[in-house]
Write an enzyme that holds these catalytic residues in place. Sequence first.
Site, PDB file in Angstrom:
ATOM      1  N   ASN A  15      31.311  42.014  30.255  1.00 36.14           N
ATOM      2  CA  ASN A  15      31.575  40.867  29.386  1.00 36.14           C
ATOM      3  C   ASN A  15      30.938  39.633  30.025  1.00 36.14           C
ATOM      4  OD1 ASN A  15      32.623  38.769  27.886  1.00 36.14           O
ATOM      5  ND2 ASN A  15      34.750  39.059  28.551  1.00 36.14           N
ATOM      6  N   LYS A  17      30.764  36.687  28.924  1.00 33.03           N
ATOM      7  CA  LYS A  17      31.439  35.438  28.538  1.00 33.03           C
ATOM      8  C   LYS A  17      30.378  34.408  28.125  1.00 33.03           C
ATOM      9  CE  LYS A  17      35.233  36.848  31.432  1.00 33.03           C
ATOM     10  NZ  LYS A  17      36.359  36.524  32.283  1.00 33.03           N
ATOM     11  N   HIS A 107      40.584  38.996  23.728  1.00 33.80           N
ATOM     12  CA  HIS A 107      40.417  38.712  25.160  1.00 33.80           C
ATOM     13  C   HIS A 107      41.379  37.586  25.549  1.00 33.80           C
ATOM     14  CE1 HIS A 107      38.748  37.378  28.946  1.00 33.80           C
ATOM     15  NE2 HIS A 107      38.206  38.579  29.049  1.00 33.80           N
ATOM     16  N   GLU A 109      41.052  35.043  27.220  1.00 36.03           N
ATOM     17  CA  GLU A 109      40.512  33.672  27.082  1.00 36.03           C
ATOM     18  C   GLU A 109      40.532  33.222  25.625  1.00 36.03           C
ATOM     19  OE1 GLU A 109      36.957  34.524  29.309  1.00 36.03           O
ATOM     20  OE2 GLU A 109      38.202  34.761  31.096  1.00 36.03           O
ATOM     21  N   GLU A 179      43.864  43.837  31.091  1.00 37.73           N
ATOM     22  CA  GLU A 179      43.320  42.794  31.960  1.00 37.73           C
ATOM     23  C   GLU A 179      44.436  41.826  32.340  1.00 37.73           C
ATOM     24  OE1 GLU A 179      38.828  42.217  31.476  1.00 37.73           O
ATOM     25  OE2 GLU A 179      39.752  41.068  29.889  1.00 37.73           O
ATOM     26  N   GLY A 185      38.804  36.512  37.130  1.00 37.13           N
ATOM     27  CA  GLY A 185      37.996  35.441  37.711  1.00 37.13           C
ATOM     28  C   GLY A 185      38.622  34.795  38.931  1.00 37.13           C
ATOM     29  N   SER A 225      38.358  40.919  38.033  1.00 35.13           N
ATOM     30  CA  SER A 225      37.712  40.833  39.357  1.00 35.13           C
ATOM     31  C   SER A 225      37.211  42.180  39.891  1.00 35.13           C
ATOM     32  CB  SER A 225      38.656  40.182  40.384  1.00 35.13           C
ATOM     33  OG  SER A 225      38.966  38.864  39.994  1.00 35.13           O
ATOM     34  N   GLY A 246      33.725  41.090  34.260  1.00 31.81           N
ATOM     35  CA  GLY A 246      33.249  39.741  33.929  1.00 31.81           C
ATOM     36  C   GLY A 246      32.157  39.330  34.892  1.00 31.81           C
TER      37      GLY A 246
HETATM   38  O1  LIG Z   1      37.854  38.902  31.830  1.00 31.50           O
HETATM   39  C1  LIG Z   1      37.240  39.789  32.388  1.00 31.50           C
HETATM   40  C2  LIG Z   1      36.400  40.729  31.633  1.00 31.50           C
HETATM   41  O2  LIG Z   1      36.644  40.612  30.270  1.00 31.50           O
HETATM   42  C3  LIG Z   1      37.278  39.939  33.859  1.00 31.50           C
HETATM   43  O3  LIG Z   1      36.526  38.931  34.404  1.00 31.50           O
HETATM   44  P1  LIG Z   1      36.206  38.946  35.976  1.00 31.50           P
HETATM   45  O4  LIG Z   1      35.633  40.304  36.279  1.00 31.50           O
HETATM   46  O5  LIG Z   1      35.224  37.834  36.183  1.00 31.50           O
HETATM   47  O6  LIG Z   1      37.508  38.722  36.680  1.00 31.50           O
END
Ligand SMILES: O=C(CO)COP(=O)(O)O
Length: 270
Positions: A15, A17, A107, A109, A179, A185, A225, A246
Site C-alpha cells: 500500500n 498510500k 483502511h 487512515e 492492521e 508506521g 510496520s 506500507g
Molecule cells: O497501513 C499499512 C498498510 O496498509 C501499514 O503501514 P506500515 O507498513 O508503514 O506500518
Amino acid sequence: MADTAAARTPLMAGNWKMNINHVEAVHLVQKLSWTLQDKKHDFERVEVAVLPPFTDIRSVQTLVDGDRMKIKYGAQDVSKHDAGAYTGEISASMLAKLGCTYVLAGHSERRQYHNESDALVNAKATKALENGLVPIVCVGEGLDIRKAGEHVEYTLAQVDGALAGLKQDDVRKIVIAYEPVWAIGTGEVATPEDAQEVCAAIRGRLEETISPSVADSVRILYGGSVKMNSASGIMAQPDVDGCLVGGASLQVDEFAGICRYLDLQLGYSS
Ligand SMILES: O=C(CO)COP(=O)(O)O
C-alpha cells in the site's frame, strides 16, 4: 479447525498510500519486477500486488500489460456509488476497467481521517464485489483498545459490520487485513503471536457466522510496520496468509525481500 493454510496462496500487497507519482511508479514497478524475476520468484506460490494512488494506476496498467508482468495491482479506496455527482470519487467500475484486481476498503487512515464507518466499508466492499474486484477489508484496533484488552472483540465487531449481508460466495473471495493501528508506521510491530491471535479469531468468527469452508478459503493478512526481517516470523503463523505493507513497499529491496520470505526462511538470502 482443519489446517488448510497451504491451499491459501499467500498475498504480499504494497500500500503506497499518498506516495510516488506516476512517473516514479513506472520505475518502482519495473525495478520490483526485475528484482523478483532475477531471484526467480514464483508468483503462483506467493502473489505480489501493489496499491498505488489513483493517478498512477493507468501507468502501472500499461507497464504490467505491456511487459506481461505477474505483479497484480489495485487501488486504495473506492466509492460506494456507481456513478453521478460525487465530486472527487472513483467508482469500482472505473477501477475494474483499469484492470485492477484489488481495492482496499476501510483502511484505518480512511476510518480516522474520513470518518469511515463499518456500514460505509460494507457498502464499498459490496460495490467492489459487484464489479469483479477483490476488496481487502481492513480492520484493527487502536492503542487504547489494545491496552484495555478489548482488541479481539473490537476487531471482530468491525469484521461483522464490514461483511454484513454479503453472500457466502462473495465472502469467500474477499481478503481481510488485520492492521492494529498502533503498529502502523510506528516501527512498533505486533509480535507474530499478536498477529496470530487476532487472525485466528477472525477465521473462527467466519467459521461461526459464514461457514467452515469459507473460513478456510479467506486470506487474512497482517499489516503494521512489516519489514523484510519480520515477515518470515509473521508468515510462519498458521492463520496469517500474507502482509499488507506500507512504508517498506516503497523500497524495492525491502518489499522484494518480504515477497521472498520463503527463500529467506530457507536461508537463500542473497
Ligand atoms: O497501513 C499499512 C498498510 O496498509 C501499514 O503501514 P506500515 O507498513 O508503514 O506500518
